[in-house]
Write a protein that holds these residues in place. Structure first.
Motif, PDB file in Angstrom:
ATOM      1  N   ASP A 194       0.885  -1.153   0.138  1.00 24.83           N
ATOM      2  CA  ASP A 194       0.038   0.059   0.198  1.00 24.83           C
ATOM      3  C   ASP A 194       0.898   1.265   0.064  1.00 24.83           C
ATOM      4  O   ASP A 194       1.379   1.691   0.984  1.00 24.83           O
ATOM      5  CB  ASP A 194      -0.941  -0.071   1.354  1.00 24.83           C
ATOM      6  CG  ASP A 194      -1.888   1.269   1.283  1.00 24.83           C
ATOM      7  OD1 ASP A 194      -1.662   1.977   0.434  1.00 24.83           O
ATOM      8  OD2 ASP A 194      -2.737   1.347   2.583  1.00 24.83           O
ATOM      9  N   GLU A 240       0.138   4.545  -0.909  1.00 24.43           N
ATOM     10  CA  GLU A 240      -0.502   5.762  -0.953  1.00 24.43           C
ATOM     11  C   GLU A 240       0.191   6.907   0.029  1.00 24.43           C
ATOM     12  O   GLU A 240       0.451   8.146  -0.738  1.00 24.43           O
ATOM     13  CB  GLU A 240      -2.048   5.638  -0.249  1.00 24.43           C
ATOM     14  CG  GLU A 240      -2.686   6.909  -0.253  1.00 24.43           C
ATOM     15  CD  GLU A 240      -4.180   6.989   0.375  1.00 24.43           C
ATOM     16  OE1 GLU A 240      -4.737   7.779   0.292  1.00 24.43           O
ATOM     17  OE2 GLU A 240      -4.366   5.827   0.873  1.00 24.43           O
ATOM     18  N   THR A 277       3.290   7.525  -2.377  1.00 21.69           N
ATOM     19  CA  THR A 277       3.070   8.563  -3.393  1.00 21.69           C
ATOM     20  C   THR A 277       2.675  10.134  -2.904  1.00 21.69           C
ATOM     21  O   THR A 277       3.160  11.130  -3.434  1.00 21.69           O
ATOM     22  CB  THR A 277       1.528   8.169  -4.055  1.00 21.69           C
ATOM     23  OG1 THR A 277       1.825   6.812  -4.675  1.00 21.69           O
ATOM     24  CG2 THR A 277       1.133   9.245  -5.278  1.00 21.69           C
ATOM     25  N   PRO A 281      -1.602  15.894  -1.747  1.00 18.63           N
ATOM     26  CA  PRO A 281      -2.722  15.206  -2.706  1.00 18.63           C
ATOM     27  C   PRO A 281      -3.811  16.414  -2.989  1.00 18.63           C
ATOM     28  O   PRO A 281      -4.248  16.701  -4.118  1.00 18.63           O
ATOM     29  CB  PRO A 281      -3.239  13.988  -2.156  1.00 18.63           C
ATOM     30  CG  PRO A 281      -1.957  13.508  -1.386  1.00 18.63           C
ATOM     31  CD  PRO A 281      -1.566  14.650  -0.682  1.00 18.63           C
ATOM     32  N   GLU A 290      -0.682   7.127 -10.459  1.00 16.76           N
ATOM     33  CA  GLU A 290       0.119   6.001  -9.705  1.00 16.76           C
ATOM     34  C   GLU A 290      -0.076   4.946 -10.421  1.00 16.76           C
ATOM     35  O   GLU A 290      -1.113   4.239 -10.843  1.00 16.76           O
ATOM     36  CB  GLU A 290      -0.312   5.833  -8.258  1.00 16.76           C
ATOM     37  CG  GLU A 290       0.419   4.922  -7.467  1.00 16.76           C
ATOM     38  CD  GLU A 290      -0.359   4.698  -6.045  1.00 16.76           C
ATOM     39  OE1 GLU A 290      -0.248   5.687  -5.312  1.00 16.76           O
ATOM     40  OE2 GLU A 290      -1.027   3.650  -5.874  1.00 16.76           O
TER      41      GLU A 290
END
Length: 533
Positions: A361, A363, A366, A387, A399
């Motif tokens: 994972d 996230e 990113t 974000p 992504e």
């Protein structure tokens, strides 16, 4: 759970906390040792701008879970100290956006129609009708400096009143500006030269401090300047002189470099400068909104739920965190390098994961890459709000994952694009936790991603590396490491130097003066800035 409130907020926020079953204590006089005593058993602290929340506060408050700022600015909160103590810091940036935008519009009309001046003279017994000839906003051009939340709301309102919109914001996309009916202008002076009115909506950062000075005001000749953002962005003495000398028709300010505004401020001596005492967020609705938003953040933190507008609270599964943790800083560094090397406006960011890391994972990784890209852009940017910054500016974030990788067990690639132009920076981990930048714009390197770097593109000819080393040595800049790559023999080469010190501007100028040097840039990875020739 105890919530300590040390600056006044609207009752709506206090009521929401009490209704949720929490003990709310207000102490609006607490400071110094009294504050440390009051916060000692608190689980949450709610402040505005009046309370200084520093390392000593976090040391004293061992049970503190969250500090909520009922408003936007967190200058008074030591976020680094909060993070080191495991305390969430959350602000309420949305609650007063509408109020700030409306005040900007009001100040625009106030200066365009000399409303405060005419009011004061009429109150003083003068019927000065013939002394004021106002300016209509219809068909005039509005220049907007900074198209963030407030800037966008101002754009919507004044666009509907018939104004033509031009925007200067180095980090907004053309598509996002067009959605708001605005033309994106690359240069601040160019934008000011087109504008009849200019409004400012940027945070106070090192790069925006003093942004509007004598030269910029001259570009706005015959126009009006409105600043309801932050003091320090505008050179107040230069503004007062520009209005007094007739360079500008007028100005309106709601925030100042020093507050309260000193009695000897030159702004107070110029009749065509309208001033208000930082009233942008002073509406009943705005105060209720920031109070309830802050209360909701506290409640979410107490319930171990995601905290909206958290400034320092990453969210990832506890068991997965050790596997992705080394890639967080690596992705952020790759984003910083890519953003500083791409010589274009960024419209798209792609973060690609190859190999084992693609199974995780990512996230948070990113978001950290976005943080690296945006760090020169926005005060407070972090993995939580990056974000949202991308969304606000119309920047597409992609992504992608693949379990296939050519050379490494895991690889992270951050690609920044603007139309046809793109630049990719790739990184991996050696021996499990030793970060390396292994490719820049297709050139294979082996660079240690920390401190100060010099990135040089040059023709692949004898003597270039010697030249660069000599120039650095002549300026007392020591080389800690060097990594060279080329496309083909005699083609283009790229060299990355790790340095002990920042790269002086004179080094950049001396290097690019040589025809064999195509480009040279200094990058500082522990500071959100870089330089180019």
């Amino acid at each position: 759970m105890k919530v300590l409130v040390t600056d006044p907020i609207a009752d709506a926020g206090l009521d929401r906390l009490r209704e949720a079953g929490y003990d709310v204590e207000t102490n609006y006089e607490a400071e110094g040792d009294d504050l440390l005593d009051a916060v000692a058993d608190a689980n949450a602290l709610i402040v505005r701008s009046g309370t200084q929340v520093d390392e000593a506060v976090f040391e004293a408050a061992e049970d503190l879970v969250i500090v909520g700022r009922a408003g936007i600015g967190v200058d008074n909160i030591d976020i680094e100290a909060a993070t080191s103590h495991g305390v969430i810091v959350a602000n309420a940036p949305e609650g007063n956006v509408r109020a700030a935008a409306e005040h900007t519009v009001a100040m625009t009309f106030a200066t365009a129609r000399s409303i405060p001046q005419a009011h004061a003279r009429l109150k003083g017994g003068e019927w000065a009708k013939s002394d004021y000839l106002g300016t209509e906003v219809n068909n005039k051009t509005l220049g907007i400096v900074g198209l963030g939340r407030v800037g966008q709301e101002v754009a919507k309102r004044l666009d509907s009143l018939g104004m033509n919109l031009v925007v200067f914001d180095p980090y907004i996309s053309e598509e996002r500006a067009a959605q708001l009916g605005a033309e994106l202008v690359e240069d601040l002076h160019e934008m000011l030269g087109q504008a009849d009115f200019a409004t400012i909506h940027t945070p106070l950062l090192p790069e925006t401090e003093g942004m509007i000075g004598e030269e910029e005001l001259a570009q706005l000749e015959g126009g009006y300047l409105i600043n309801c953002a932050r003091g320090g962005i505008v050179d107040e003495a230069a503004l007062a002189e520009a209005v007094a000398d007739g360079v500008l028709e007028g100005a309106a300010l709601d925030s100042f470099e020093t507050e309260p505004l000193p009695e000897d401020s030159p702004l107070l001596d110029v009749d065509d400068v309208v001033v208000t005492p930082h009233l942008g967020a002073s509406t009943e609705a705005a105060q209720e909104n920031v109070a309830t938003d802050t209360a909701d953040a506290v409640i979410a933190a107490f319930r171990d739920e995601p905290v909206l507008n958290a400034l320092n609270a990453p969210s990832v599964d506890e068991t997965a965190f050790p596997r992705i943790e080394p890639y967080i800083d690596l992705a952020e560094t790759a984003g910083k390098i890519g953003a500083q090397l791409l010589d274009d406006r960024i419209s798209e960011i792609e973060v690609t994961y190859e190999g084992d890391i693609a199974s995780e994972d990512v996230e948070l990784v990113t978001a950290s890459a976005l943080k690296g890209v945006f760090q020169p852009l926005e005060w407070q940017v972090n993995a939580v709000n990056a974000p949202q910054l991308a969304e606000d500016r119309g920047i597409e974030v992609v992504e992608s994952k693949t379990h296939q990788t050519e050379d490494f067990q895991s690889l992270v690639r951050v690609t920044v694009r603007d139309g046809d132009a793109e630049l990719a920076v790739e990184g991996t981990l050696f021996a499990g936790d030793d970060p390396r930048i292994v490719r820049i714009d297709g050139f294979r390197v082996d660079a240690v991603p920390y401190g100060h770097m010099l990135v040089v593109r040059n023709r692949d000819e004898p003597g270039i590396i010697g030249l660069i080393g000599t120039v650095l040595g002549n300026h007392d800049v020591n080389i800690a490491g060097m990594f060279n790559a080329r496309e083909v023999h005699g083609g283009e080469a790229l060299t990355v130097y790790n340095l002990d010190d920042d790269v002086p501007e004179a080094v950049i100028e001396e290097l690019v003066a040589d025809d064999r040097i195509l480009e040279a840039r200094g990058i500082t990875l522990d500071e959100p800035n870089g330089r180019e020739a």
